[in-house]
Design a protein around this motif. Structure first.
Motif, mmCIF file in Angstrom:
data_model
loop_
_atom_site.group_PDB
_atom_site.id
_atom_site.type_symbol
_atom_site.label_atom_id
_atom_site.label_comp_id
_atom_site.label_asym_id
_atom_site.label_seq_id
_atom_site.Cartn_x
_atom_site.Cartn_y
_atom_site.Cartn_z
ATOM 1 N N SER A 41 44.005 5.651 21.518
ATOM 2 C CA SER A 41 44.526 6.381 20.422
ATOM 3 C C SER A 41 42.867 6.051 19.244
ATOM 4 O O SER A 41 42.749 6.688 18.313
ATOM 5 C CB SER A 41 45.179 4.940 19.497
ATOM 6 O OG SER A 41 44.806 3.665 20.617
ATOM 7 N N VAL B 246 41.873 7.077 15.364
ATOM 8 C CA VAL B 246 41.066 5.871 14.326
ATOM 9 C C VAL B 246 39.869 6.219 14.513
ATOM 10 O O VAL B 246 39.331 6.062 13.666
ATOM 11 C CB VAL B 246 41.385 4.387 15.183
ATOM 12 C CG1 VAL B 246 40.993 3.434 14.375
ATOM 13 C CG2 VAL B 246 43.110 4.558 15.381
ATOM 14 N N LEU C 128 49.465 -4.636 17.766
ATOM 15 C CA LEU C 128 49.230 -3.755 16.768
ATOM 16 C C LEU C 128 47.479 -3.069 17.176
ATOM 17 O O LEU C 128 46.678 -3.523 18.010
ATOM 18 C CB LEU C 128 49.378 -3.951 15.661
ATOM 19 C CG LEU C 128 50.668 -4.350 15.075
ATOM 20 C CD1 LEU C 128 50.590 -5.399 13.561
ATOM 21 C CD2 LEU C 128 51.593 -2.947 14.806
ATOM 22 N N HIS D 274 43.042 -1.258 13.181
ATOM 23 C CA HIS D 274 42.460 -0.802 12.197
ATOM 24 C C HIS D 274 43.861 -1.211 11.455
ATOM 25 O O HIS D 274 43.556 -0.683 9.897
ATOM 26 C CB HIS D 274 41.850 0.667 12.279
ATOM 27 C CG HIS D 274 40.463 0.852 13.371
ATOM 28 N ND1 HIS D 274 40.212 0.222 14.447
ATOM 29 C CD2 HIS D 274 39.376 1.340 12.619
ATOM 30 C CE1 HIS D 274 39.475 0.776 14.533
ATOM 31 N NE2 HIS D 274 38.639 1.119 13.828
ATOM 32 N N ASP D 275 44.794 -0.682 12.107
ATOM 33 C CA ASP D 275 46.103 -0.563 11.258
ATOM 34 C C ASP D 275 46.206 -1.480 10.560
ATOM 35 O O ASP D 275 47.066 -2.271 10.026
ATOM 36 C CB ASP D 275 47.264 -0.274 11.708
ATOM 37 C CG ASP D 275 47.038 1.363 12.525
ATOM 38 O OD1 ASP D 275 46.657 2.091 11.732
ATOM 39 O OD2 ASP D 275 48.425 1.955 13.699
ATOM 40 N N GLY E 187 44.286 -2.863 7.985
ATOM 41 C CA GLY E 187 43.669 -1.802 6.355
ATOM 42 C C GLY E 187 42.991 -1.472 6.480
ATOM 43 O O GLY E 187 42.586 -1.002 5.320
ATOM 44 N N GLN F 178 41.836 2.347 3.367
ATOM 45 C CA GLN F 178 43.109 2.584 2.761
ATOM 46 C C GLN F 178 43.610 3.917 1.810
ATOM 47 O O GLN F 178 43.496 4.361 0.967
ATOM 48 C CB GLN F 178 42.632 1.597 1.746
ATOM 49 C CG GLN F 178 42.807 0.489 2.008
ATOM 50 C CD GLN F 178 44.213 0.271 2.339
ATOM 51 O OE1 GLN F 178 45.215 0.174 2.191
ATOM 52 N NE2 GLN F 178 44.265 -0.695 4.227
ATOM 53 N N VAL G 208 46.884 7.690 10.360
ATOM 54 C CA VAL G 208 46.596 6.299 11.200
ATOM 55 C C VAL G 208 47.447 5.133 10.633
ATOM 56 O O VAL G 208 47.080 4.604 12.190
ATOM 57 C CB VAL G 208 45.122 6.551 11.181
ATOM 58 C CG1 VAL G 208 44.638 7.878 12.481
ATOM 59 C CG2 VAL G 208 44.505 5.492 10.227
ATOM 60 N N THR G 209 47.853 5.582 10.304
ATOM 61 C CA THR G 209 48.966 3.787 9.440
ATOM 62 C C THR G 209 49.913 4.272 10.035
ATOM 63 O O THR G 209 50.621 4.694 8.476
ATOM 64 C CB THR G 209 48.295 3.400 8.259
ATOM 65 O OG1 THR G 209 46.697 3.360 7.879
ATOM 66 C CG2 THR G 209 49.002 1.798 7.899
ATOM 67 N N CYS H 232 53.528 -0.993 10.673
ATOM 68 C CA CYS H 232 52.597 -2.313 11.216
ATOM 69 C C CYS H 232 52.867 -2.659 9.996
ATOM 70 O O CYS H 232 52.441 -1.869 8.980
ATOM 71 C CB CYS H 232 50.852 -1.166 11.279
ATOM 72 S SG CYS H 232 49.880 -2.004 11.245
ATOM 73 N N GLN I 222 50.512 -4.973 7.336
ATOM 74 C CA GLN I 222 48.788 -5.022 7.020
ATOM 75 C C GLN I 222 48.477 -6.085 6.453
ATOM 76 O O GLN I 222 48.811 -6.160 5.466
ATOM 77 C CB GLN I 222 48.686 -3.988 6.109
ATOM 78 C CG GLN I 222 48.236 -1.976 6.379
ATOM 79 C CD GLN I 222 47.434 -1.621 5.769
ATOM 80 O OE1 GLN I 222 48.015 -2.212 4.399
ATOM 81 N NE2 GLN I 222 47.783 0.030 5.291
#
Length: 327
Positions: free
Chosen positions: A64, A68, A234, A237-238, A241, A244, A251-252, A256, A258
């Motif tokens: 990933s 990411v 998880l 980065h997700d 958060g 944004q 990618v979020t 997930c 936060q």
């Protein structure tokens, strides 16, 4: 694959020295006792240090990173050499978690020999303890079996397998009808039979994940698969958060949670930095720590003048006056 005695009881990070690595034996014991297993991805040294300090059980260097870190739309473009760079960086930072490195697309599907060669590189050059591979096609099951027989621990991955989006038709949840749900369980069982120590279940309905978890003797690790798995994973980065901005929403994923909005903090800090540089308040005296005496500045200016740098000599002298006035 572990030098920890079979009767050793795992009781969390406080029972380990800082440099004692989590082992497969300890994960099996957690699973046997019904203690949830924690997994977080990491792609670089700073995130690995954070995961290490938090006492996370498993650190996954996921492909990933393609999306990411490198900004691709899928996991397919990332190369083995790129993955090895991420693996090495993570290995330097995470001293406690079990380290698992993803085999990127195109590095293990052709033959069992190719799969073993790639897995060996991930351990020898990447510093990983185990590898993860996706899917349940006969060739991938064979690859998993061959890697295990070569003495390398393997984590499987079923459900939504991002490397297979070409045949899945995109990032689509799996197990949403009877045939697909049965396939998830059957594939997980096949990976267990191949010797995998754990299986990731991605983007499948919770009842399907519960069934797979019940059917298996090895731990399941869920991501978008509900609360009935043996553990959860998880993306670093997700869950923090980090991204944004609406342009980066891809990618979020919606499954997930936060746990922080670090991206907002980063954006605010960068804007403040930009403004302070523009208005001249940074760096200022506090962040200009390296000093030179007035007499040395005078000699320095004289030498600059002697060499014909009149403006530079004046700039040095004016800087001293300004610093004195600010203090």
């Amino acid at each position: 694959m572990s030098n920890v005695p079979e009767n050793t009881v795992y009781s969390g990070p406080q029972s380990q020295s800082p440099n004692q690595r989590v082992t497969l034996t300890q994960l099996r014991q957690k699973h046997k006792k019904g203690e949830p297993i924690t997994v977080v991805t990491a792609y670089d040294y700073p995130s690995a240090v954070h995961i290490d300090m938090a006492g996370i059980d498993v650190c996954l260097v996921g492909d990933s990173a393609s999306m990411v870190v490198h900004g691709h739309d899928t996991t397919l473009p990332i190369t083995l050499d790129e993955m090895l760079v991420h693996c090495r960086a993570v290995a330097r930072g995470a001293k406690r978690p079990l380290l698992v490195g993803d085999l990127p697309f195109g590095t293990y599907e052709s033959s069992s020999d190719q799969a073993v060669d790639t897995a060996v590189r991930v351990l020898k050059e990447g510093g990983m303890d185990a590898i993860k591979l996706e899917g349940g096609s006969p060739s991938r099951i064979s690859a998993a079996k061959a890697i295990v027989e070569a003495g390398i621990a393997v984590m499987g991955h079923v459900g939504l397998t991002p490397q297979a989006i070409s045949v899945l038709g995109g990032f689509r949840p799996q197990g949403k009808n009877v045939a697909s749900a049965v396939k998830v369980v059957e594939t997980a069982l096949a990976l267990q039979e191949a010797g995998c120590f754990s299986v990731v279940l991605e983007c499948v309905p919770a009842p399907v994940a519960a069934a797979a978890t019940s059917a298996l003797r090895i731990p399941t690790v869920g991501i978008g698969a509900g609360p009935f798995c043996s553990g959860q994973v998880l993306v670093y980065h997700d869950l923090l958060g980090m991204l944004q901005h609406p342009h980066h929403a891809k990618v979020t994923p919606k499954f997930c949670k936060q746990y922080a909005r670090v991206g907002d903090v980063i954006n605010k800090a960068l804007l403040e930095y930009k403004e302070e540089v523009k208005n001249g308040s940074f760096p200022g005296p506090l962040y200009s720590p390296y000093k030179i005496s007035r007499s040395d500045v005078s000699d320095f200016s004289n030498e600059l003048q002697r060499q014909g740098f009149e403006e530079a000599a004046s700039a040095a002298a004016e800087a001293v006056e300004k610093i004195d006035n600010e203090q």
